[in-house]
Scaffold this motif. Structure first.
Motif, mmCIF file in Angstrom:
data_model
loop_
_atom_site.group_PDB
_atom_site.id
_atom_site.type_symbol
_atom_site.label_atom_id
_atom_site.label_comp_id
_atom_site.label_asym_id
_atom_site.label_seq_id
_atom_site.Cartn_x
_atom_site.Cartn_y
_atom_site.Cartn_z
ATOM 1 N N SER A 25 18.578 -27.635 -16.911
ATOM 2 C CA SER A 25 17.390 -28.428 -16.616
ATOM 3 C C SER A 25 16.136 -27.551 -16.575
ATOM 4 O O SER A 25 15.071 -27.927 -17.080
ATOM 5 C CB SER A 25 17.561 -29.151 -15.278
ATOM 6 N N ALA B 116 24.167 -27.619 -14.986
ATOM 7 C CA ALA B 116 23.110 -28.626 -15.089
ATOM 8 C C ALA B 116 21.760 -28.111 -14.603
ATOM 9 O O ALA B 116 20.723 -28.327 -15.244
ATOM 10 C CB ALA B 116 23.503 -29.870 -14.302
ATOM 11 N N GLU B 117 21.779 -27.415 -13.472
ATOM 12 C CA GLU B 117 20.517 -26.971 -12.881
ATOM 13 C C GLU B 117 19.807 -25.965 -13.781
ATOM 14 O O GLU B 117 18.597 -26.056 -14.018
ATOM 15 C CB GLU B 117 20.794 -26.361 -11.512
ATOM 16 N N LYS C 138 15.217 -26.635 -20.105
ATOM 17 C CA LYS C 138 14.584 -27.784 -20.772
ATOM 18 C C LYS C 138 13.154 -27.975 -20.291
ATOM 19 O O LYS C 138 12.260 -28.319 -21.076
ATOM 20 C CB LYS C 138 15.402 -29.052 -20.523
ATOM 21 N N SER C 139 12.948 -27.756 -18.991
ATOM 22 C CA SER C 139 11.607 -27.945 -18.435
ATOM 23 C C SER C 139 10.601 -26.952 -19.009
ATOM 24 O O SER C 139 9.395 -27.171 -18.954
ATOM 25 C CB SER C 139 11.642 -27.811 -16.903
ATOM 26 N N PRO D 50 19.356 -32.427 -11.971
ATOM 27 C CA PRO D 50 18.199 -32.818 -12.797
ATOM 28 C C PRO D 50 18.109 -34.312 -13.047
ATOM 29 O O PRO D 50 17.030 -34.843 -13.273
ATOM 30 C CB PRO D 50 18.427 -32.054 -14.101
ATOM 31 N N LYS D 51 19.264 -35.008 -13.010
ATOM 32 C CA LYS D 51 19.270 -36.455 -13.210
ATOM 33 C C LYS D 51 20.026 -37.127 -12.079
ATOM 34 O O LYS D 51 20.996 -36.593 -11.564
ATOM 35 C CB LYS D 51 19.942 -36.818 -14.542
ATOM 36 N N GLY E 296 25.519 -30.840 -16.817
ATOM 37 C CA GLY E 296 24.646 -30.504 -17.933
ATOM 38 C C GLY E 296 25.316 -29.660 -18.992
ATOM 39 O O GLY E 296 24.643 -28.976 -19.768
#
Length: 848
Positions: free
Chosen positions: A555, A551-552, A558-559, A318-319, A140
């Motif tokens: 994420s 990334a985590e 973003k959430s 996240p993905k 991320g």
């Protein structure tokens, strides 16, 4: 209707069609010689093959020995030249077919291979898999404005090196027919797009329908779960495979074989592997994952679902991503019906060059006990290692004393020793093999053609150094072992002495010891050489609080509905050392791992995410800004600043009061500190320009570190910058300073920027599109109108998104205080600007 995999009908046997069609007399002769006890009769040839198959099921080579079949190697040697020049699948076609299948049919982006030297990933010695360059996407961290950040599907053939660090095949190369230090990894990737169903279906389609591989020779494995880590079996992958294979050819395995991890930390997940039976017409699931040469893994499909944390825990990414890897050399051997990667047309040009330079006999494909004088082992070592050195040096590394450079020194010296001792090679032969590698791979990897002479020169220099000590080292080894008998052990102290005095890496000493039936004391060696072993590790752990921002964490932000940070205010300042306070809002408070809180009290070390900021996050060689973030309820001191996926994280300590999410704040950068950084940053651009002018060679920037009090600049050069040249470089820089050139910065599309005559960029760096172009003296509006004008060659023009002075005169002066080699082919200059530069120049004059 898929044929019964357990059938034994002679007339329908695919192996019989492949091996007997026009070779029955050859096979019959070898079957008779190798299997005289086999049955005879009308179908005696096929029955002998069955007899040999049964023996393979029960006979395995002893642990630690090269897994090789005399039947397979004999057949391979006999048939190797039968269809030479008539290959249905030459290596170039194999590579191109893979790329076109995914690019044209499955709508993947053909993304070029990255360098084997991972400049932007300090956790790796070398790029060791296809996914390395995509790590910022998985974590991320990819800037969404860059082409990399916009990728959804990708496919390529990635250059890889596995020598040193966790993934290290160096000591196995040459002993068998399938290990390499350099190899190509064919791969396709999905970044949050397709997942297991498509990945498995397309893999089957490519192998069976396009490459025409016999499906009855294929097995699939899947992850069988791990109770200790709370991981369930990957039944989804299993059920998908049952569409194509019978259940007895779809097998579960554990973490070791079917859970892929790139390193101690980072992206990971379950994988499914496709294995190929080189013999065929049999059912041998017990030979899958048995490390045997007749049943080999050809493709690994990794389903990237987790991130391995420093505490060894697993967290969901996240993905969901797909990362596949298929060894190009092994696939080519399968399609060319060769039992060895080294028997393909990939290695033939290099083998021919070895024979020519060493004036030795041809490669005869022998392995293990059959290779009595180790000649063929030497062929494989030299051929593999010259590929590794050629690609690594082309991409900016070189043999040296630390880290990856030390590994390359070991690779080079191992090859030189084998060439001299086993092939009878003349002195300084190794560098002369570079043209063969360039000719064989230059079409697929054009960078090899850029400056092959430089690659040869660097290898030649290393050869000369080693040649001086090789003979004395061999003589010393013989003295050490003169009174030893088979089974004795060379102590660690002597092993360390051979390394420190004669440059003999432990694996080289081990090989010489094995040839005399001796062993070495590895533990004793490690005690003696602890510092050296530490230098070959990938990442040196840093102490203190680690605010990992990947990334985590992205994420989670973003959430919460938080948009990426607007950091454009970082350019709104005065390079004399002042600037406005930036009004912003605190959007998130990050305490580490996955902990986000609504407030942080006095003394708390944490990270703040704002909706906008004037702070510069460390990137492109420029150090981060420091300063304060002031809120109505508290003050936060910023001591570090980093960026991931467009979010800027301000790291520091709550100095007074409380910091709360949602409150307004003022971002107060220490502009006086930044002004010093800006002087040094603009000075690196002028230094880069001046070096090119003085050295009259294609100087590539290899890195930089721009601090408030000094800067250092790394660049490619095969020789030192002599004192007269240092003076000339300083004069050119000073002339631009004295000319009071204005500094311009402007966003360009990548396509337009690349048209600029004289443009400079950092080797291996990834740039956003549009990219910021920075010029010292050239009006960029004029440049945009006529980018090919030759006069732009007289100015410093670079890709750069850093902060700079407004006018070169603000730099004042530049003084070079250090010039040194940091690796073969790479030099480092350390310099001061401003008052420090004037002071350093006076000191130098007094010394003279």
């Amino acid at each position: 209707q898929r044929p019964d995999p357990t059938r034994r009908s002679c007339s329908s046997c695919p192996s019989r069609r492949i091996l007997i069609s026009n070779r029955s007399s050859v096979l019959r002769a070898f079957a008779k010689r190798i299997l005289p006890q086999a049955p005879s009769g009308p179908h005696r040839l096929h029955q002998r093959k069955r007899h040999f198959t049964r023996s393979l099921r029960t006979e395995r080579p002893p642990s630690g020995s090269p897994a090789s079949s005399p039947f397979l190697s004999t057949i391979s040697r006999s048939m190797s030249t039968e269809n030479e020049g008539k290959l249905q699948w030459p290596a170039k076609k194999v590579r191109q077919t893979f790329i076109e299948f995914f690019e044209k049919k499955q709508k993947h982006t053909h993304w070029p291979s990255s360098s084997v030297v991972p400049y932007d990933d300090p956790t790796l010695l070398f790029t060791n898999s296809g996914m390395c360059q995509y790590k910022p996407i998985f974590l991320g961290q990819a800037d969404p404005k860059t082409d990399l950040g916009k990728l959804v599907r990708a496919a390529n053939s990635q250059k890889c090196i596995r020598a040193g660090g966790k993934h290290n095949d160096l000591e196995d190369v040459g002993k068998d027919v399938y290990h390499h230090t350099f190899f190509e990894m064919l791969g396709n990737w999905s970044f949050g797009d397709y997942f297991k169903e498509e990945a498995i279906a397309w893999a089957w389609e490519l192998l069976v329908d396009v490459y025409k591989i016999d499906p009855d020779r294929l097995y699939a494995t899947y992850f069988g779960g791990n109770k200790e880590q709370g991981l369930e079996p990957d039944l989804e992958a299993k059920n998908l495979w049952l569409k194509y294979l019978p259940e007895d050819r779809v097998m579960p395995f554990g973490m070791k074989d079917n859970f892929w991890e790139m390193g101690a930390t980072g992206p990971c997940g379950p994988c499914t592997e496709i294995h190929y039976d080189r013999i065929g017409n049999r059912f041998v699931p017990e030979r899958v994952n048995a490390d045997l040469p007749d049943v080999v893994e050809i493709w690994n499909l990794v389903f990237m679902q987790f991130s391995r944390e420093p505490d060894r825990s697993l967290r969901l990414l996240p993905k969901q991503n797909v990362d596949t890897g298929m060894g190009f050399e092994r696939l080519t051997s399968v399609l060319q019906n060769k039992d060895s990667n080294y028997d393909t047309d990939i290695f033939k040009p290099v083998f021919d060059a070895i024979q020519k330079e060493c004036k030795c006999g041809p490669y005869t494909r022998l392995v293990g006990a059959e290779d009595k004088d180790f000649t063929d082992m030497a062929y494989r070592v030299v051929a593999d290692h010259i590929r590794t050195l050629t690609f690594a040096i082309t991409d900016g590394a070189a043999p040296g004393t630390n880290g990856r450079d030390y590994v390359l020194r070991r690779v080079c010296r191992r090859a030189v020793r084998y060439g001299k001792e086993k092939l009878g090679a003349p002195p300084l032969f190794f560098n002369k093999l570079v043209p063969a590698v360039v000719e064989a791979f230059g079409e697929a990897f054009p960078e090899l053609k850029k400056n092959p002479q430089r690659v040869q020169d660097i290898i030649l220099a290393e050869e000369k150094i080693f040649t001086k000590t090789l003979d004395r080292g061999i003589a010393t080894f013989k003295k050490i072992t003169a009174n030893m008998k088979s089974g004795d052990t060379i102590d660690g102290k002597n092993c360390a002495f051979l390394l420190t005095t004669f440059g003999f890496p432990l694996d080289l000493t081990e090989l010489m010891a094995e040839e005399k039936g001796l062993s070495v004391d590895k533990k004793g060696f490690e005690v003696e050489m602890k510092a050296h072993s530490e230098s070959s590790k990938g990442q040196q752990g840093a102490g203190g609080l680690q605010l990992k921002f990947e990334a985590e964490q992205v994420s989670i932000i973003k959430s919460k509905g938080i948009s990426v940070t607007d950091d454009s205010p970082k350019y709104e300042w005065f390079s004399a050392g002042s600037g406005p306070k930036c009004s912003a809002t605190v959007k998130a408070i990050y305490l580490g791992k996955v902990a986000f809180e609504d407030e942080a009290k006095e003394g708390t070390v944490c990270g703040l995410v704002l909706d906008r900021t004037s702070f510069y996050a460390e990137q492109g060689g420029q150090i981060f800004d420091k300063g304060l973030i002031e809120t109505p309820s508290g003050v936060f001191e910023v001591t570090d600043c980093k960026v991931a996926a467009g979010y800027v994280l301000h790291i520091g300590t709550v100095k007074t009061g409380i910091i709360k999410v949602g409150t307004t704040c003022l971002a107060c950068v220490d502009y006086e500190r930044r002004a010093d950084v800006a002087k040094n940053h603009t000075a690196t651009h002028l230094l880069n320009f001046a070096l090119r002018e003085v050295l009259k060679t294609d100087v590539d920037q290899k890195g930089s570190l721009v601090m408030p009090n000094r800067f250092r600049f790394d660049f490619s050069s095969d020789r030192s910058v002599n004192p007269a040249e240092v003076v000339n470089v300083e004069k050119i820089v000073q002339s631009h300073i004295d000319a009071k050139y204005e500094v311009f910065s402007k966003p360009f599309s990548i396509a337009d920027a690349k048209k600029i005559n004289g443009l400079r960029a950092v080797f291996g760096e990834k740039y956003p599109d549009p990219v910021t172009v920075t010029s010292v003296g050239a009006d960029l509006d004029a440049v945009l109108k006529n980018p090919q004008d030759e006069k732009w060659q007289g100015f410093s023009i670079e890709f750069c998104g850093g902060t700079h002075v407004a006018n070169a005169s603000e730099i004042g002066a530049l003084s070079i205080v250090g010039e040194e080699s940091i690796a073969a082919g790479t030099r480092r200059i350390t310099a001061y600007t401003g008052a420090k530069a004037i002071e350093a120049a006076k000191l130098r004059e007094n010394l003279v």
